[in-house]
Design a protein around this motif. Structure first.
Motif, PDB file in Angstrom:
ATOM      1  N   GLY A   9      60.936  -6.159  21.809  1.00 56.77           N
ATOM      2  CA  GLY A   9      59.907  -6.276  20.736  1.00 56.77           C
ATOM      3  C   GLY A   9      60.704  -6.019  19.491  1.00 56.77           C
ATOM      4  N   THR A  10      60.880  -4.916  18.859  1.00 56.50           N
ATOM      5  CA  THR A  10      61.277  -4.661  17.389  1.00 56.50           C
ATOM      6  C   THR A  10      62.579  -5.530  17.265  1.00 56.50           C
ATOM      7  N   PHE A  11      63.603  -5.373  18.323  1.00 60.32           N
ATOM      8  CA  PHE A  11      64.836  -5.946  18.441  1.00 60.32           C
ATOM      9  C   PHE A  11      64.747  -7.451  18.515  1.00 60.32           C
ATOM     10  N   TRP A  12      64.714  -7.779  19.885  1.00 55.07           N
ATOM     11  CA  TRP A  12      64.970  -9.313  20.310  1.00 55.07           C
ATOM     12  C   TRP A  12      63.994 -10.202  19.762  1.00 55.07           C
ATOM     13  N   SER A  13      62.596  -9.784  19.916  1.00 48.39           N
ATOM     14  CA  SER A  13      61.552 -10.716  19.354  1.00 48.39           C
ATOM     15  C   SER A  13      61.797 -11.251  17.976  1.00 48.39           C
ATOM     16  N   ASN A  14      62.283 -10.090  17.178  1.00 51.11           N
ATOM     17  CA  ASN A  14      62.457 -10.264  15.716  1.00 51.11           C
ATOM     18  C   ASN A  14      63.883 -11.267  15.398  1.00 51.11           C
ATOM     19  N   VAL A  15      64.684 -10.841  16.213  1.00 51.34           N
ATOM     20  CA  VAL A  15      65.997 -11.924  16.264  1.00 51.34           C
ATOM     21  C   VAL A  15      65.554 -13.289  16.327  1.00 51.34           C
ATOM     22  N   GLU A  16      64.737 -13.668  17.433  1.00 55.21           N
ATOM     23  CA  GLU A  16      64.299 -14.998  17.609  1.00 55.21           C
ATOM     24  C   GLU A  16      63.434 -15.344  16.467  1.00 55.21           C
ATOM     25  N   LYS A  17      62.771 -14.685  15.944  1.00 55.15           N
ATOM     26  CA  LYS A  17      62.074 -14.892  14.508  1.00 55.15           C
ATOM     27  C   LYS A  17      63.059 -15.488  13.309  1.00 55.15           C
ATOM     28  N   VAL A  18      63.938 -14.509  13.370  1.00 59.73           N
ATOM     29  CA  VAL A  18      65.144 -14.766  12.154  1.00 59.73           C
ATOM     30  C   VAL A  18      65.985 -15.983  12.702  1.00 59.73           C
ATOM     31  N   ASN A  19      66.182 -16.344  13.876  1.00 61.25           N
ATOM     32  CA  ASN A  19      66.896 -17.354  14.232  1.00 61.25           C
ATOM     33  C   ASN A  19      66.651 -17.860  15.771  1.00 61.25           C
TER      34      ASN A  19
END
Length: 375
Positions: free
Chosen positions: A306-316
């Motif tokens: 959640g906090t890590f990878w889902s936000n990585v995917e939003k950024v890139n």
């Protein structure tokens, strides 16, 4: 030390072990819009300013003329401000005025004038109790309304709410826990726009989780991580008093840990795009599950997928693997530094530690089991 009453003062925040309570699975859910929303003074949503002010004076039935004057004045003060904004209801004007967002405090409308600030706050409180305004959880917690639960009950004239207050008073909870129980119930009823009859275990669980997610749990910053969930004392008393059905979990903690989800379910909540990373996270969490209780596993599953990878995917969105560029990493850190409601994240160090541990574990495991982890 004050006088004793013969009752053993016990704090419901110190709950019984989970294996001693009913652990029927319930799912958190906001309440549906009530067919007949509570309106203790009638439907005032489109009423004139004068009619709402009259209702405020009547609802509290103050005998002192000065209190009646101040109650009317404070109600008129906030309504005159809201009347400047577009909308056919006071609720629409409240939202249009920007007062339903996190960080808003009605008192700020009065600037540096202390008397005017107090009028704005008191008037807003009256509108909440009369159900003219239904604030968001963020907006309601934007200011502290002392003894709000008592005012709310006085105006509501709800026999079930009276029964709950009596149950709180008769409970063996500490005074602090009683105050918190009354507050949490009044807060939930206010922000959801419901009466106590509609406060089910599912709804209170939703309120508790939302308060924790938004870091709005009453007293959480003072008491520490152990008490991060709201409505612990309220849940216990609602169950003991018979408001919740016997099939409901006896305490909030049992509702939180009941119905343990699989690792796949915990990861797939995030709907990750990258299948390879999704599968890696499932494998990693399965491996860690052997050393963690389910609560800790769920927390780790919130952070990594959640906090890590889902936000990585939003950024890139095109990020193909765990090898993040410095630019992506810094953008991710900036993204998670603020919570959805606009509050700064207070647990940044904890998130970064879990992510770093994840990388270090993979590096270590790749040495021993390269066929499984080296990729």
């Amino acid at each position: 030390m004050g006088p004793t009453t013969g009752r053993i003062q016990r704090n419901p925040l110190r709950e019984a072990p989970a294996d001693r309570v009913n652990t029927k699975v319930i799912q958190p859910a906001p309440p549906p819009e009530p067919e007949n929303p509570p309106r203790p003074a009638g439907d005032l949503s489109r009423a004139s300013l004068a009619k709402v002010a009259d209702a405020a004076v009547t609802a509290w039935n103050d005998e002192a003329l000065e209190r009646r004057r101040l109650r009317r004045l404070s109600t008129v003060t906030i309504l005159e401000h809201l009347a400047r904004f577009p909308g056919t209801t006071w609720q629409q004007r409240w939202v249009a005025a920007g007062l339903d967002e996190y960080g808003t405090n009605p008192g700020d409308l009065g600037g540096e004038d202390k008397k005017l600030r107090k009028l704005f706050i008191s008037g807003t409180r009256h509108l909440f109790c009369l159900r003219v305004i239904r604030p968001s959880l963020d907006a309601f917690r934007g200011h502290t309304y002392p003894n709000y639960a008592l005012d709310f009950r006085l105006v509501a004239k709800d026999p079930l709410l009276d029964k709950f207050h009596a149950a709180v008073e008769a409970s063996d909870a500490t005074p602090a826990a009683r105050r918190t129980a009354l507050f949490d119930v009044a807060c939930a009823l206010t922000v959801f726009g419901i009466s106590l009859a509609d406060l089910t275990p599912e709804v209170l669980l939703h309120y508790s989780l939302e308060s924790r997610r938004k870091q709005l749990t009453r007293g959480a910053t003072k008491r520490g991580q152990e008490y991060n969930y709201a409505a612990i004392a309220a849940w216990h008393i609602l169950y003991e008093s018979g408001h919740f059905p016997p099939s409901a979990p006896h305490v909030l903690r049992a509702a939180l840990v009941g119905g343990q989800k699989s690792v796949e379910e915990l990861v797939d909540r995030q709907q990750l795009r990258n299948t390879n990373v999704r599968n890696l996270l499932v494998d990693y969490l399965r491996r860690r599950a052997a050393d963690l209780d389910h609560s800790s596993l769920r927390q780790l599953a919130r952070v990594l997928p959640g906090t890590f990878w889902s936000n990585v995917e939003k950024v890139n969105p095109d990020q193909a693997d765990l090898r993040l560029s410095e630019e992506t990493y810094q953008q991710w850190k900036e993204t998670i530094s603020v919570l959805p409601g606009g509050r700064p994240r207070l647990d940044m160090d904890g998130v970064l530690l879990k992510v770093r541990t994840f990388y270090l574990d993979l590096q270590s495991w790749a040495v021993a089991e390269p066929e499984r982890w080296a990729a």
